[in-house]
Motif scaffolding. Structure first.
Motif, PDB file in Angstrom:
ATOM      1  N   GLY A  87       0.823  -1.206   0.000  1.00  0.00           N
ATOM      2  CA  GLY A  87       0.000   0.000   0.000  1.00  0.00           C
ATOM      3  C   GLY A  87       0.854   1.251   0.000  1.00  0.00           C
ATOM      4  N   ALA A  88       1.938   1.225   0.786  1.00  0.00           N
ATOM      5  CA  ALA A  88       2.855   2.370   0.805  1.00  0.00           C
ATOM      6  C   ALA A  88       3.544   2.530  -0.546  1.00  0.00           C
ATOM      7  CB  ALA A  88       3.891   2.175   1.913  1.00  0.00           C
ATOM      8  N   SER A 119      -7.273  -3.021 -14.861  1.00  0.00           N
ATOM      9  CA  SER A 119      -7.686  -1.867 -14.076  1.00  0.00           C
ATOM     10  C   SER A 119      -6.529  -0.915 -13.798  1.00  0.00           C
ATOM     11  CB  SER A 119      -8.294  -2.345 -12.751  1.00  0.00           C
ATOM     12  OG  SER A 119      -8.703  -1.265 -11.959  1.00  0.00           O
ATOM     13  N   THR A 120      -5.379  -1.455 -13.403  1.00  0.00           N
ATOM     14  CA  THR A 120      -4.259  -0.590 -13.021  1.00  0.00           C
ATOM     15  C   THR A 120      -3.580   0.054 -14.221  1.00  0.00           C
ATOM     16  OG1 THR A 120      -2.764  -2.513 -12.964  1.00  0.00           O
ATOM     17  CG2 THR A 120      -3.829  -1.874 -10.909  1.00  0.00           C
ATOM     18  N   LYS A 142       4.011   5.962  -7.304  1.00  0.00           N
ATOM     19  CA  LYS A 142       3.087   6.669  -8.192  1.00  0.00           C
ATOM     20  C   LYS A 142       2.236   5.724  -9.049  1.00  0.00           C
ATOM     21  CE  LYS A 142       4.933  10.369  -6.570  1.00  0.00           C
ATOM     22  NZ  LYS A 142       4.248  11.042  -5.442  1.00  0.00           N
ATOM     23  N   LEU A 143       1.563   4.786  -8.364  1.00  0.00           N
ATOM     24  CA  LEU A 143       0.601   3.884  -9.013  1.00  0.00           C
ATOM     25  C   LEU A 143       1.254   3.017 -10.087  1.00  0.00           C
ATOM     26  CD1 LEU A 143      -2.499   6.256  -9.405  1.00  0.00           C
ATOM     27  CD2 LEU A 143      -1.830   4.859  -7.432  1.00  0.00           C
ATOM     28  N   VAL A 160       0.427  -1.901  -7.846  1.00  0.00           N
ATOM     29  CA  VAL A 160      -1.002  -1.777  -7.531  1.00  0.00           C
ATOM     30  C   VAL A 160      -1.704  -3.122  -7.722  1.00  0.00           C
ATOM     31  CG1 VAL A 160      -3.134  -0.531  -8.030  1.00  0.00           C
ATOM     32  CG2 VAL A 160      -0.949   0.641  -8.248  1.00  0.00           C
ATOM     33  N   THR A 161      -1.348  -3.836  -8.783  1.00  0.00           N
ATOM     34  CA  THR A 161      -1.954  -5.150  -9.024  1.00  0.00           C
ATOM     35  C   THR A 161      -1.602  -6.123  -7.905  1.00  0.00           C
ATOM     36  OG1 THR A 161      -1.856  -4.803 -11.420  1.00  0.00           O
ATOM     37  CG2 THR A 161      -2.127  -7.061 -10.662  1.00  0.00           C
ATOM     38  N   THR A 162      -0.345  -6.122  -7.473  1.00  0.00           N
ATOM     39  CA  THR A 162       0.069  -6.997  -6.369  1.00  0.00           C
ATOM     40  C   THR A 162      -0.656  -6.625  -5.087  1.00  0.00           C
ATOM     41  OG1 THR A 162       2.255  -7.243  -7.388  1.00  0.00           O
ATOM     42  CG2 THR A 162       2.050  -7.881  -5.085  1.00  0.00           C
TER      43      THR A 162
END
Length: 382
Positions: free
Chosen positions: A154-155, A229-230, A161-162, A167-169
């Motif tokens: 999450g961090a 999505s990401t 920067k996304l 983000v998928t992980t």
């Protein structure tokens, strides 16, 4: 970040956990530990849905640092910094609304972390006292390590920067946490009320294999869906069942499935071509057909077994809903409510496939135990 901010964030996480902990403590259920497991699973499902809402509203950088918001504990305190960023870039990722979405997501995650920490502590204390297998600490300890890893991703989601693979992980770890909580809840249910042997045990082994296969193909599809999505590739194909008027449109698999790269960029730093987004969407869409076939076969084989039929019914409904919302997302040009519902459907499939797996496992165990007990006297005969 100042120590006072970290303390305020810690207190916020404790407050977020107070309501579910109070509900568990005040419930009429005598088995508070089992109740806490299922409450944590319920909130984890909610967090995944809200995380999808955060991603789909482009709020992942609503607070562009971590764990606070501009070094502060909440958007109220950071209002001046957020307003300045919004004024400088009105269409950018930082707005007051997006900041609150992102921070609420973090607060819920912290609350779940406190619940899982409570689970782990309670399991170790009860295990040392009684050695009761209902409190075996291995799974709660694994859950605590898992949620810490989830927090790290999450961090990194924010600090990198996304970046799509991060983000998928992060999404997959959240779904994995849900599966682990549901499995632990299933164990607690079966310890409290051991399953009765199935009157039709002949096909259980095949159901178990198909349930495992369903988990594997579903995990692959979840990665592909998260990758869509990401990378913001949801509308890369604007028709169904064809993609942009072609069954096999022009696609760039090399750039589309290069995992380590910035959002919207190739590994070399150039802008990602549209054909790469098309490849990402097209693979996810076509692999969905494999998922439907495997899960449908699993449902069909599980249906005759009374203990598995309720889960099979729910799984059939969830699968149909997921297919419907996936098609509707394309036809309706990505309405937010449908996209969030599609994300929730993915989490529901994880929950139900996990439930089917543990129920099939315990039904097999219930069949084997009586057969071993029946065989034991014969083995003692001279």
């Amino acid at each position: 970040m100042q120590v006072s901010t970290l303390v305020q964030l810690g207190v916020t996480g404790l407050l977020a956990a107070c309501l579910p902990l109070s509900m568990v403590w005040m419930s009429a259920d005598a088995n508070k530990y089992r109740k806490l497991v299922w409450v944590a699973a319920f909130l984890c499902f909610d967090l995944i849905v809200f995380g999808g809402f955060t991603r789909l509203t482009d709020s992942g950088l609503g607070c562009p640092d971590w764990p606070g918001c501009y070094g502060l504990a909440n958007p109220f305190l950071a209002h001046a910094q957020i307003s300045a960023a919004e004024a400088a870039m009105p269409t950018g990722p930082v707005t007051v609304f997006k900041a609150w979405i992102e921070m609420i997501h973090r607060y819920i995650a912290m609350g779940i972390g406190v619940l899982i920490l409570t689970l782990m502590i309670k399991s170790w204390l009860q295990w040392r006292r009684s050695q009761n297998r209902a409190f075996a600490p291995l799974m709660p300890t694994l859950l605590f390590g898992w949620v810490c890893l989830q927090g790290a991703f999450g961090a990194w989601t924010v600090t990198l920067k996304l970046q799509p693979i991060i983000v998928t992980t992060h999404l997959l770890l959240g779904l994995g946490l849900l599966a682990l909580l549901v499995w632990l809840g299933g164990q607690e249910d079966n310890i409290l009320k051991p399953p009765q042997p199935d009157p039709r045990p002949a096909g259980l082994r095949q159901v178990r294999r198909l349930a495992l296969a369903s988990a594997v193909v579903l995990a692959l599809q979840l990665f592909l869906g998260g990758w869509v999505s990401t990378n913001y590739a949801t509308l890369a194909c604007d028709h169904f069942p064809t993609c942009n008027g072609h069954w096999v449109p022009p696609m760039d698999f090399e750039h589309g499935f290069t995992l380590w790269r910035e959002l919207g960029k190739t590994a070399a730093g150039h802008y990602l071509p549209f054909s790469a987004l098309t490849a990402i969407h097209w693979v996810h869409r076509n692999f969905a057909a494999i998922v439907v076939v495997v899960l449908a076969a699993t449902i069909w084989r599980a249906w005759p077994h009374a203990a598995l039929r309720p889960v099979a019914k729910w799984l059939a409904a969830a699968l149909a809903l997921q297919a419907l919302t996936g098609v509707a997302t394309v036809y309706l040009s990505f309405p937010l409510a449908i996209a969030v519902l599609h994300n929730a459907g993915a989490a529901l499939l994880v929950l139900l496939v996990t439930m089917l797996n543990y129920k099939a496992k315990y039904q097999l165990a219930a069949v084997h135990v009586p057969s071993r007990q029946a065989a034991a006297p014969a083995s003692l005969q001279p």
